[in-house]
Design an enzyme around this catalytic site. Structure first.
Site, short mmCIF file in Angstrom:
data_model
loop_
_atom_site.label_atom_id
_atom_site.label_comp_id
_atom_site.label_asym_id
_atom_site.label_seq_id
_atom_site.Cartn_x
_atom_site.Cartn_y
_atom_site.Cartn_z
N ASP A 94 0.84 -1.20 0.00
CA ASP A 94 0.00 0.00 0.00
C ASP A 94 0.87 1.25 0.00
O ASP A 94 0.62 2.21 -0.74
CB ASP A 94 -0.91 -0.03 1.23
CG ASP A 94 -1.70 1.25 1.39
OD1 ASP A 94 -2.59 1.52 0.57
OD2 ASP A 94 -1.44 2.00 2.36
N GLU A 102 -2.08 -5.38 -3.57
CA GLU A 102 -1.14 -4.58 -2.77
C GLU A 102 -0.04 -5.47 -2.20
O GLU A 102 1.14 -5.08 -2.17
CB GLU A 102 -1.89 -3.87 -1.64
CG GLU A 102 -2.75 -2.71 -2.10
CD GLU A 102 -3.47 -2.02 -0.98
OE1 GLU A 102 -3.74 -0.82 -1.10
OE2 GLU A 102 -3.77 -2.68 0.04
#
Length: 227
Positions: free
Chosen positions: A44, A116
């Site tokens: 992320d 992610e």
């Protein structure tokens, strides 16, 4: 189900040196202690950095606010899930039996988190440059064709600007009903707009989302009146 992970690597344009990182990235927490949650956290951050840098370099004129809205659109869960489906990421997931039965391979949240995690694994395996190249591959068209700025504004902002542009007062939002227990309430919000005889209502577990939905309904009603 046996899948060819080499195909996934070809789509990404990246070959892992440490296969265990790829294993972890594709393993959901429902499947065991060794899973992708920590990689998701890292991915992320890497994704946000790379997208922010790319937007900054490619678009020298827009303000910080515009760049922030573009970045939010590109890294939100819905966009990540769309990209994950484009590379059939769900086919490679390792899930627990419960998630398999409930359709976890198709769930937006799981697909987004896994993408992610995959980016985080690539960063650890090959460094920032490798992660950057993969992100460019995944986001190529989206970075080249950024959404219209007006479309990035949320319904409450658009409704406020619509009314201000016509010399009307600001809309008001009020909670008219709540149902359920405190931790899982359904909240109904009403949006009142000057000159509108009907005040649209929307219900959600979040007051903020209910207000946005009510504002969107108000905009649709105003557009219909102008048609």
């Amino acid at each position: 189900m046996i899948v060819d992970r080499a195909r996934l690597c070809r789509l990404l344009g990246y070959r892992f040196g440490a296969e265990d990182l790829l294993d972890d990235a594709l393993t959901h927490r429902s499947a065991g202690r060794e899973n992708n949650e920590r990689l998701e956290f890292l991915g992320d951050a890497v994704l946000g950095l790379v997208i922010a840098a790319e937007l900054y370099v490619r678009n020298p004129q827009p303000s910080e606010g515009v760049l922030t809205r573009w970045r939010a659109t590109l890294v939100k869960k819905q966009t990540l899930a769309e990209i994950a489906r484009e590379i059939s990421l769900g086919d490679y997931l390792v899930l627990g039996s419960g998630e398999l039965k409930s359709g976890g391979r198709r769930r937006d949240s799981i697909l987004a988190d896994t993408l992610e995690a995959l980016i985080g694994a690539i960063y650890l395996d090959g460094g920032l440059q490798a992660a950057q190249a993969v992100i460019h591959t995944l986001y190529g068209e989206r970075l080249a064709e950024l959404p219209d700025l007006a479309a990035l504004k949320d319904p409450k902002t658009r409704l406020q600007e619509y009314l201000q542009g016509r010399g009307l007062g600001l809309p008001s939002y009020s909670v008219v009903d709540t149902q359920g227990k405190a931790h899982e309430q359904l909240i109904t919000v009403q949006c009142e707009v000057e000159g509108m005889t009907q005040a649209p209502r929307a219900t959600d577990t979040s007051r903020r989302r209910a207000e946005q939905a009510a504002a969107s309904m108000a905009l649709a009603m105003l557009d219909a009146e102008q048609a």
